[in-house]
Design an enzyme around this catalytic site. Structure first.
Site, short mmCIF file in Angstrom:
data_model
loop_
_atom_site.label_atom_id
_atom_site.label_comp_id
_atom_site.label_asym_id
_atom_site.label_seq_id
_atom_site.Cartn_x
_atom_site.Cartn_y
_atom_site.Cartn_z
N LYS A 198 -33.97 -51.87 -6.13
CA LYS A 198 -32.86 -50.99 -6.53
C LYS A 198 -32.50 -51.28 -7.97
O LYS A 198 -32.11 -52.40 -8.31
CB LYS A 198 -31.67 -51.24 -5.60
CG LYS A 198 -30.46 -50.42 -5.98
CD LYS A 198 -29.36 -50.52 -4.94
CE LYS A 198 -28.13 -49.76 -5.41
NZ LYS A 198 -27.04 -49.84 -4.44
N LYS A 251 -35.37 -47.17 -5.14
CA LYS A 251 -34.24 -46.34 -5.54
C LYS A 251 -33.86 -46.59 -6.98
O LYS A 251 -33.75 -47.76 -7.35
CB LYS A 251 -33.09 -46.73 -4.60
CG LYS A 251 -31.77 -46.12 -4.90
CD LYS A 251 -30.77 -46.65 -3.93
CE LYS A 251 -29.45 -46.04 -4.30
NZ LYS A 251 -28.37 -46.89 -4.13
C1 PBG Z 1 -23.85 -48.83 -2.75
C2 PBG Z 1 -24.81 -47.73 -2.99
C3 PBG Z 1 -24.98 -46.94 -4.14
C4 PBG Z 1 -25.92 -45.98 -3.82
C5 PBG Z 1 -26.33 -46.22 -2.51
N1 PBG Z 1 -25.64 -47.31 -2.03
C6 PBG Z 1 -24.29 -46.96 -5.44
C7 PBG Z 1 -24.45 -48.08 -6.37
O1 PBG Z 1 -25.19 -49.02 -6.15
O2 PBG Z 1 -23.74 -48.02 -7.38
C8 PBG Z 1 -26.40 -44.88 -4.72
C9 PBG Z 1 -26.79 -43.62 -4.04
C10 PBG Z 1 -26.85 -42.41 -4.86
O3 PBG Z 1 -26.66 -42.41 -6.09
O4 PBG Z 1 -27.11 -41.35 -4.27
N2 PBG Z 1 -24.21 -50.04 -3.35
ZN ZN Z 2 -22.49 -51.56 -3.44
#
Ligand code: PBG
Ligand code: ZN
Length: 328
Positions: A198, A251
């Site tokens: 991520k 992601k």
């Molecule tokens: C929570 C989370 C996020 C997303 C999924 N789980 C946001 C982040 O990490 O700031 C992003 C999903 C999206 O942008 O569609 N940690």
């Molecule tokens: Zn988070």
């Protein structure tokens, strides 16, 4: 005549093209629809997210109504995000037995036992400061002190009936902590779908409006990955597998399809691509402006993720794809 390659021979008719197509068509059962569920006394609460046209924050009742319509069109799986009524410095809403996600899971599983309900396991929506872990006064996000809170959250989701838990916090060691806690709680059959890879991405901007989880100070760069790094993705993926992850998420998806391919070539567990909020909003905005053929771009973007190596897709387009019969 000089010989040259006639690639067009296999492209003349739709029948030839489908015959030689490498990537199979998108299937309804590969798609996971995200929902934002709000803890509110207003049973009819439904609020469109300005930066994600077509996506809404929903009360429990509205979630049920919306999922009912989607199930009728073939919805197979959902991933839930919660927006609690109150936030604090220990994210207590994240692991409350009657927390918003826990209640949503019970509701959905009671009505649709065969609908796959996945939960996002993170603390940011429940923390007053919006970070994914416990915060020190100097602004540092503590790793090890966060792990028990994540483990409690995952266990509470699984106890409510979640089919799969998906930790998205990017703390080190969280998969091991969650696996241990699930096993100790007798939840040995609950799989972990880890957001292993991520990135600290600006493509999450619209999501943070939707989930009300923008960090009050600083950013997430001390825990999410540097967008410039590729080899590190393998380290993260292998570490999570070692800790007991059953499947992995990459992601964002589109801008990182090289990473999807790289991970695909090195691991053998199921791989999920998360087409995130910013990817959705870009396509949607251009579509609403009439600048692109939105349906075609939607399908092309997701086919690209499949081609790169994704087995399953989290996409905000899931409902539309099903409703408009764009998938099988
Ligand atoms: C929570 C989370 C996020 C997303 C999924 N789980 C946001 C982040 O990490 O700031 C992003 C999903 C999206 O942008 O569609 N940690
Ligand atoms: Zn988070």
């Amino acid at each position: 005549m000089t010989a040259f390659h006639r690639g067009r021979r296999l492209r003349w008719t739709p029948e030839l093209r489908t015959l030689v197509r490498e990537t199979p068509p998108l299937l309804a059962e590969d798609l996971i629809m995200p929902y934002f569920v709000v803890e509110t006394a207003d049973a009819d609460f439904r609020k469109e997210i300005p930066s994600m046209p077509g996506q809404c924050q929903l009360s429990l009742q509205e979630l049920e109504n919306q999922v009912a319509r989607a199930v009728d069109t073939g919805l197979h799986a959902v991933i839930l995000f919660g927006i609690p009524a109150t936030k604090d410095e220990q994210a207590s809403g994240a692991y409350a037995e009657d927390g918003i996600v826990q209640r949503a899971v019970r509701l959905l599983k009671r009505r649709w036992p065969s609908l796959l309900v996945i939960t996002d396991v993170c603390l940011c929506e429940y923390m007053s400061h919006g970070h994914c872990g416990v915060l020190m006064p100097d602004g540092a996000v503590l790793n090890d002190a966060t792990l028990p809170l994540l483990a409690k959250t995952a266990v509470s989701h699984a106890e409510a009936g979640a089919d799969m838990v998906a930790p998205s916090d990017m703390m080190d060691g969280r998969v091991a902590a969650i696996r241990q806690a699930l096993d100790d709680g007798g939840l040995t059959e609950t799989p972990i779908l880890s957001y292993a890879v991520k990135y600290a991405s600006a493509y999450y901007g619209p999501f943070r409006d939707a989930a009300e989880s923008t960090p009050a100070c600083g950013d997430r760069k001390s825990y999410q990955m540097d967008p410039a790094n590729a080899r590190e993705a393998l380290i993260e993926a292998l570490a999570d597998l070692d800790e007991g992850a059953d499947a992995l998420i990459v992601k964002p998806a589109g801008p990182y399809s090289d990473i999807l391919r790289l991970v695909r070539e090195h691991v053998n567990v199921p791989l999920c691509a998360y087409q995130v909020s910013g990817e959705y909003s870009l396509i949607r905005a251009a579509g609403l402006n009439g600048w692109i053929d939105e349906r075609a771009v939607m399908l092309e973007s997701l086919t690209g993720l499949k081609r790169a190596g994704a087995d399953m897709l989290i996409t905000y387009f899931t409902e539309t794809l099903l409703k408009e019969r764009l998938v099988r």
